[in-house]
Design a protein around this motif. Structure first.
Motif, mmCIF file in Angstrom:
data_model
loop_
_atom_site.group_PDB
_atom_site.id
_atom_site.type_symbol
_atom_site.label_atom_id
_atom_site.label_comp_id
_atom_site.label_asym_id
_atom_site.label_seq_id
_atom_site.Cartn_x
_atom_site.Cartn_y
_atom_site.Cartn_z
ATOM 1 N N ILE A 92 35.728 57.433 1.513
ATOM 2 C CA ILE A 92 36.583 58.605 1.332
ATOM 3 C C ILE A 92 37.668 58.545 2.415
ATOM 4 O O ILE A 92 37.561 57.793 3.384
ATOM 5 C CB ILE A 92 35.806 59.941 1.394
ATOM 6 C CG1 ILE A 92 35.119 60.130 2.757
ATOM 7 C CG2 ILE A 92 34.786 60.018 0.268
ATOM 8 C CD1 ILE A 92 34.436 61.480 2.912
ATOM 9 N N THR A 93 38.702 59.325 2.228
ATOM 10 C CA THR A 93 39.799 59.319 3.185
ATOM 11 C C THR A 93 39.327 59.855 4.527
ATOM 12 O O THR A 93 38.700 60.914 4.593
ATOM 13 C CB THR A 93 40.979 60.170 2.676
ATOM 14 O OG1 THR A 93 41.273 59.795 1.328
ATOM 15 C CG2 THR A 93 42.214 59.989 3.540
ATOM 16 N N HIS A 94 39.606 59.121 5.589
ATOM 17 C CA HIS A 94 39.282 59.561 6.943
ATOM 18 C C HIS A 94 40.043 60.855 7.221
ATOM 19 O O HIS A 94 41.243 60.948 6.944
ATOM 20 C CB HIS A 94 39.695 58.472 7.926
ATOM 21 C CG HIS A 94 39.238 58.707 9.317
ATOM 22 N ND1 HIS A 94 39.739 59.703 10.109
ATOM 23 C CD2 HIS A 94 38.311 58.060 10.065
ATOM 24 C CE1 HIS A 94 39.149 59.665 11.292
ATOM 25 N NE2 HIS A 94 38.274 58.667 11.293
ATOM 26 N N GLY A 95 39.358 61.834 7.766
ATOM 27 C CA GLY A 95 39.974 63.134 8.025
ATOM 28 C C GLY A 95 41.187 63.072 8.926
ATOM 29 O O GLY A 95 42.107 63.888 8.816
ATOM 30 N N GLY A 96 41.221 62.106 9.826
ATOM 31 C CA GLY A 96 42.374 61.982 10.713
ATOM 32 C C GLY A 96 43.664 61.718 9.967
ATOM 33 O O GLY A 96 44.737 62.182 10.373
ATOM 34 N N PRO A 129 36.734 65.896 -0.728
ATOM 35 C CA PRO A 129 37.093 64.537 -0.316
ATOM 36 C C PRO A 129 38.198 63.968 -1.201
ATOM 37 O O PRO A 129 38.401 64.421 -2.329
ATOM 38 C CB PRO A 129 35.793 63.757 -0.519
ATOM 39 C CG PRO A 129 35.069 64.506 -1.587
ATOM 40 C CD PRO A 129 35.443 65.954 -1.399
ATOM 41 N N THR A 130 38.903 62.992 -0.653
ATOM 42 C CA THR A 130 39.877 62.244 -1.442
ATOM 43 C C THR A 130 39.526 60.767 -1.342
ATOM 44 O O THR A 130 38.771 60.353 -0.465
ATOM 45 C CB THR A 130 41.325 62.493 -0.964
ATOM 46 O OG1 THR A 130 41.460 62.065 0.393
ATOM 47 C CG2 THR A 130 41.692 63.961 -1.084
ATOM 48 N N TYR A 131 40.089 59.980 -2.260
ATOM 49 C CA TYR A 131 39.679 58.589 -2.424
ATOM 50 C C TYR A 131 40.884 57.663 -2.515
ATOM 51 O O TYR A 131 42.018 58.102 -2.737
ATOM 52 C CB TYR A 131 38.824 58.454 -3.694
ATOM 53 C CG TYR A 131 37.656 59.402 -3.702
ATOM 54 C CD1 TYR A 131 36.463 59.054 -3.084
ATOM 55 C CD2 TYR A 131 37.755 60.653 -4.311
ATOM 56 C CE1 TYR A 131 35.377 59.931 -3.071
ATOM 57 C CE2 TYR A 131 36.686 61.539 -4.307
ATOM 58 C CZ TYR A 131 35.504 61.175 -3.679
ATOM 59 O OH TYR A 131 34.447 62.042 -3.647
ATOM 60 N N LEU A 132 40.610 56.384 -2.384
ATOM 61 C CA LEU A 132 41.624 55.345 -2.502
ATOM 62 C C LEU A 132 42.461 55.567 -3.762
ATOM 63 O O LEU A 132 41.917 55.768 -4.846
ATOM 64 C CB LEU A 132 40.943 53.968 -2.564
ATOM 65 C CG LEU A 132 41.842 52.753 -2.738
ATOM 66 C CD1 LEU A 132 42.768 52.598 -1.536
ATOM 67 C CD2 LEU A 132 41.007 51.505 -2.924
ATOM 68 N N GLY A 133 43.770 55.552 -3.614
ATOM 69 C CA GLY A 133 44.684 55.716 -4.746
ATOM 70 C C GLY A 133 45.067 57.154 -5.042
ATOM 71 O O GLY A 133 45.997 57.381 -5.833
ATOM 72 N N ASP A 134 44.385 58.139 -4.434
ATOM 73 C CA ASP A 134 44.747 59.538 -4.689
ATOM 74 C C ASP A 134 46.151 59.828 -4.184
ATOM 75 O O ASP A 134 46.536 59.393 -3.091
ATOM 76 C CB ASP A 134 43.761 60.497 -4.005
ATOM 77 C CG ASP A 134 42.448 60.637 -4.748
ATOM 78 O OD1 ASP A 134 42.321 60.112 -5.871
ATOM 79 O OD2 ASP A 134 41.534 61.283 -4.197
ATOM 80 N N GLU A 135 46.909 60.550 -4.999
ATOM 81 C CA GLU A 135 48.247 60.984 -4.608
ATOM 82 C C GLU A 135 48.155 62.414 -4.111
ATOM 83 O O GLU A 135 47.756 63.312 -4.851
ATOM 84 C CB GLU A 135 49.196 60.854 -5.784
ATOM 85 C CG GLU A 135 49.392 59.403 -6.206
ATOM 86 C CD GLU A 135 50.355 59.217 -7.358
ATOM 87 O OE1 GLU A 135 51.108 60.159 -7.673
ATOM 88 O OE2 GLU A 135 50.338 58.128 -7.938
ATOM 89 N N LEU A 136 48.525 62.598 -2.846
ATOM 90 C CA LEU A 136 48.404 63.900 -2.195
ATOM 91 C C LEU A 136 49.786 64.511 -1.987
ATOM 92 O O LEU A 136 50.764 63.807 -1.748
ATOM 93 C CB LEU A 136 47.704 63.755 -0.846
ATOM 94 C CG LEU A 136 46.366 63.014 -0.851
ATOM 95 C CD1 LEU A 136 45.802 62.938 0.563
ATOM 96 C CD2 LEU A 136 45.382 63.669 -1.805
ATOM 97 N N VAL A 137 49.831 65.834 -2.071
ATOM 98 C CA VAL A 137 51.051 66.585 -1.807
ATOM 99 C C VAL A 137 50.696 67.652 -0.789
ATOM 100 O O VAL A 137 49.658 68.316 -0.909
ATOM 101 C CB VAL A 137 51.614 67.232 -3.095
ATOM 102 C CG1 VAL A 137 52.808 68.133 -2.785
ATOM 103 C CG2 VAL A 137 51.999 66.160 -4.108
#
Length: 177
Positions: A92-96, A129-137
């Motif tokens: 999952i995406t590291h919180g940092g 959580p977010t994952y590899l390839g997720d597009e965040l805004v």
């Protein structure tokens, strides 16, 4: 990223553009043509100030692929796609990285033209959580600004899901002597 597209000066009177603007591909230096002296502009390009100047020198955010979709005094919208380097041992995406993304959006919202504003603190709540390839805004806005201090809220989303909320506290530095 250019100068702010909006002339608003207070958070109360703003209507941030939450739609994704059409992106024009920047012309690469290898594709540029050299203008003749007759084609040369008569005026120099305006000097970047505020958020535009800060982001132009923000190598950390640029290295991570963060883009500034739009911004104006007291608000900003940024985008980022999660890459493999951003994931931790749980895939999952590291919180940092989420914090850095929200903090960059906060910086875009609080750096008015002509000011140098820094974070005096920031807090984040990770909701999903977010994952590899997720597009965040990330969308940030000024809650209050009094004197040299301000409070800004940033919401980080993936599609319709809110994945994190961030509250940043700012301090505008006095002019250099």
């Amino acid at each position: 990223m250019g100068q702010p597209a909006h002339d608003t000066t207070t958070a109360e009177s703003q209507t941030p553009n939450t739609s994704t603007p059409a992106e024009a591909a920047p012309e690469s230096p290898t594709e540029a043509t050299t203008p003749s002296p007759a084609d040369a502009p008569t005026e120099a390009a305006p000097e970047l100030t505020g958020a535009a100047a800060m982001f132009a020198n923000d190598r950390a955010s640029q290295h991570l692929g963060i883009t500034v979709d739009d911004h104006g005094p007291g608000w900003a919208q940024c985008s980022m796609t999660v890459t493999d380097i951003m994931t931790n041992g749980h895939d999952i995406t590291h919180g940092g990285y989420i914090f850095l993304f929200a903090d960059t959006t906060f910086a875009m919202a609080c750096n008015y033209p002509g000011s140098i504003t820094v974070a005096s603190g920031g807090d984040i709540d990770f909701l999903k959580p977010t994952y590899l390839g997720d597009e965040l805004v990330a969308r940030g806005h000024e809650v209050i600004k009094q004197g040299r201090s301000g409070i800004y809220d940033v919401t980080v989303t993936r599609g319709d899901d809110i994945i994190a909320t961030y509250r940043g506290r700012s301090r505008t530095l006095p002019a250099r002597k």
